[in-house]
Scaffold this active site. Structure first.
Site, mmCIF file in Angstrom:
data_model
loop_
_atom_site.group_PDB
_atom_site.id
_atom_site.type_symbol
_atom_site.label_atom_id
_atom_site.label_comp_id
_atom_site.label_asym_id
_atom_site.label_seq_id
_atom_site.Cartn_x
_atom_site.Cartn_y
_atom_site.Cartn_z
ATOM 1 N N TRP A 1 2.844 -19.599 -0.412
ATOM 2 C CA TRP A 1 2.022 -20.761 -0.127
ATOM 3 C C TRP A 1 1.180 -21.169 -1.338
ATOM 4 O O TRP A 1 -0.016 -21.455 -1.219
ATOM 5 C CB TRP A 1 1.120 -20.532 1.092
ATOM 6 C CG TRP A 1 1.878 -20.338 2.355
ATOM 7 C CD1 TRP A 1 1.933 -19.206 3.129
ATOM 8 C CD2 TRP A 1 2.730 -21.296 3.007
ATOM 9 N NE1 TRP A 1 2.762 -19.402 4.216
ATOM 10 C CE2 TRP A 1 3.266 -20.681 4.158
ATOM 11 C CE3 TRP A 1 3.090 -22.615 2.717
ATOM 12 C CZ2 TRP A 1 4.127 -21.336 5.023
ATOM 13 C CZ3 TRP A 1 3.959 -23.268 3.579
ATOM 14 C CH2 TRP A 1 4.469 -22.624 4.716
ATOM 15 N N GLU B 1 -7.446 -21.501 2.825
ATOM 16 C CA GLU B 1 -8.821 -21.263 2.350
ATOM 17 C C GLU B 1 -9.682 -20.600 3.422
ATOM 18 O O GLU B 1 -10.888 -20.821 3.501
ATOM 19 C CB GLU B 1 -9.491 -22.568 1.888
ATOM 20 C CG GLU B 1 -8.642 -23.474 1.038
ATOM 21 C CD GLU B 1 -8.294 -22.914 -0.322
ATOM 22 O OE1 GLU B 1 -8.611 -21.749 -0.580
ATOM 23 O OE2 GLU B 1 -7.692 -23.639 -1.120
ATOM 24 N N PHE C 1 -14.611 -7.368 9.561
ATOM 25 C CA PHE C 1 -13.243 -7.670 9.173
ATOM 26 C C PHE C 1 -12.288 -6.519 9.466
ATOM 27 O O PHE C 1 -11.079 -6.727 9.538
ATOM 28 C CB PHE C 1 -13.187 -8.031 7.682
ATOM 29 C CG PHE C 1 -13.799 -9.367 7.377
ATOM 30 C CD1 PHE C 1 -13.079 -10.542 7.543
ATOM 31 C CD2 PHE C 1 -15.118 -9.466 6.965
ATOM 32 C CE1 PHE C 1 -13.645 -11.775 7.280
ATOM 33 C CE2 PHE C 1 -15.694 -10.690 6.689
ATOM 34 C CZ PHE C 1 -14.957 -11.849 6.854
#
Length: 397
Positions: A175, A376, A396
């Site tokens: 990507w 992003e 996370f």
């Protein structure tokens, strides 16, 4: 006491500036916005449906963007635009009012590749690349995301090993915007000294960029798979000022800031397309704009676009003062992209069956924004950035 009588605004004037944004902008800021808007109207809009349908990104747009002054817009120095964050935001909104893929071109070139070299490069690296990149004569890309390391870039497996004075790069990225038309790639890789950044010529032996063609979104742009098969780089390919993930994250935050504005451009264009259609489309012997349900949709979309634009302006003012924090960028990206998706989808409903054609922009915007919502930083990533700032407890892992 003398009371001033104001001339009532026309519907077009209200739609163009429902909250009086112009009064909040300086003359220079309005001039930048109007210049980019005129470029979009004359040079981009006539071709958008064709470029999207045929999955085309004309490379000659890069020099045109350079002449417009929107490449590396917030970067200062010889040959660089040196504009404010608010001016860049306004330009990003106008570009994405055309198409998210075209705003992404400016973001990849300026906020990612150029920012990496400007922030972390040597004087020689800056002199060699930045002026040409600002002019659009040198095209750059930014290789961070990998097939199995998107939201967790620290798990990247692309590796650069020392071989004498040289570096040898192996691995893969995915990507990567602009890669198949780029002259250089800023590539992030694991090393024995942690994650480092490298400037990689795209004509180096072992470097391959393969466009990803099976896309239902961002069709008027280029994203690629990259492979590095023992790509040999000289010692001066290293960006010496970047160590660890703070390097690429600095660039990502610049790109994310542009998205806060850009998403509102796509939302605004979707709203205006729906408003114009509703005024022209007659059903049951009157314009559908006279129907209560249609007016409720238009009002709700106007409130959403207005509040998102005010948030973008506030964050831009903070950035220009050097006060913008990462969690604030996440608030803007999360809110404004999520809002823009909802606005584009609501606008499409007003267009009825005609809304699924390329003659109208909302469905194209909605499909593009699904990509903007993902890249992003996904919604989930930005929610956790905000949550960590609120609690002091990273979640996370």
């Amino acid at each position: 006491m003398v009371r001033m009588t104001r001339t009532p605004l026309t519907p077009d004037e209200v739609a163009a500036d429902p909250i009086g944004l112009d009064a909040m902008l300086s003359d220079d800021e309005r001039a930048v916005r109007d210049r980019v808007r005129a470029f979009v109207d004359t040079e981009l809009r006539p071709h958008l449906a064709e470029w999207y349908e045929n999955a085309v990104l004309p490379r000659e747009l890069l020099p045109a963007f350079g002449e417009l002054g929107v490449l590396g817009m917030m970067l200062a120095g010889d040959g660089l635009p040196g504009r404010s964050a608010v001016e860049y935001g306004l330009a990003a909104a106008e570009l994405e009012a055309a198409d998210s893929g075209l705003r992404t071109v400016v973001s990849v070139q300026g906020s990612l590749a150029m920012t990496a070299i400007h922030t972390f490069g040597t004087d020689d690296q800056k002199a060699q690349h930045l002026t040409g990149m600002a002019a659009g004569h040198i095209v750059g890309c930014f290789g961070l995301t990998e097939p199995n390391a998107g939201s967790d870039p620290g798990s990247m497996t692309t590796y650069a090993r020392r071989d004498g004075d040289d570096w040898v790069l192996t691995g893969a990225k995915r990507w990567i915007g602009l890669a198949s038309i780029a002259d250089i790639a800023v590539v992030w890789a694991q090393t024995d000294d942690g994650i480092r950044g490298f400037i990689v010529p795209t004509d180096a032996p072992g470097f391959t960029a393969t466009p990803i063609t099976a896309k239902l979104s961002m069709r008027a742009s280029v994203q690629c798979d990259l492979t590095f098969d023992d790509v040999r780089l000289p010692a001066d390919a290293l960006l010496p000022g970047a160590r660890g993930l703070s390097g690429p994250f600095t660039c990502l935050n610049s790109a994310r800031y542009g998205i806060v504005w850009g998403a509102m451009g796509a939302a605004r264009d979707s709203l205006e397309a729906a408003r114009r259609y509703a005024l022209d489309r007659v059903a049951f012997e009157r314009p559908i704009a006279a129907a209560q349900l249609t007016q409720a949709k238009l009002a709700d979309m106007t409130v959403q676009v207005s509040t998102g634009t005010l948030l973008a302006l506030h964050l831009g003012r903070l950035k220009d003062q050097g006060l913008l924090q990462p969690h604030q960028i996440s608030i803007g990206k999360l809110n404004n992209v999520r809002t823009a998706v909802a606005v584009a989808q609501s606008a499409r409903t007003i267009l009825g069956g005609n809304g699924i054609t390329g003659d109208y922009s909302p469905m194209r915007h909605a499909q593009n924004l699904e990509s903007v919502r993902t890249y992003e930083g996904t919604d989930e990533v930005h929610a956790l950035v905000i949550g960590s700032a609120l609690t002091g407890l990273p979640a996370f892992r």
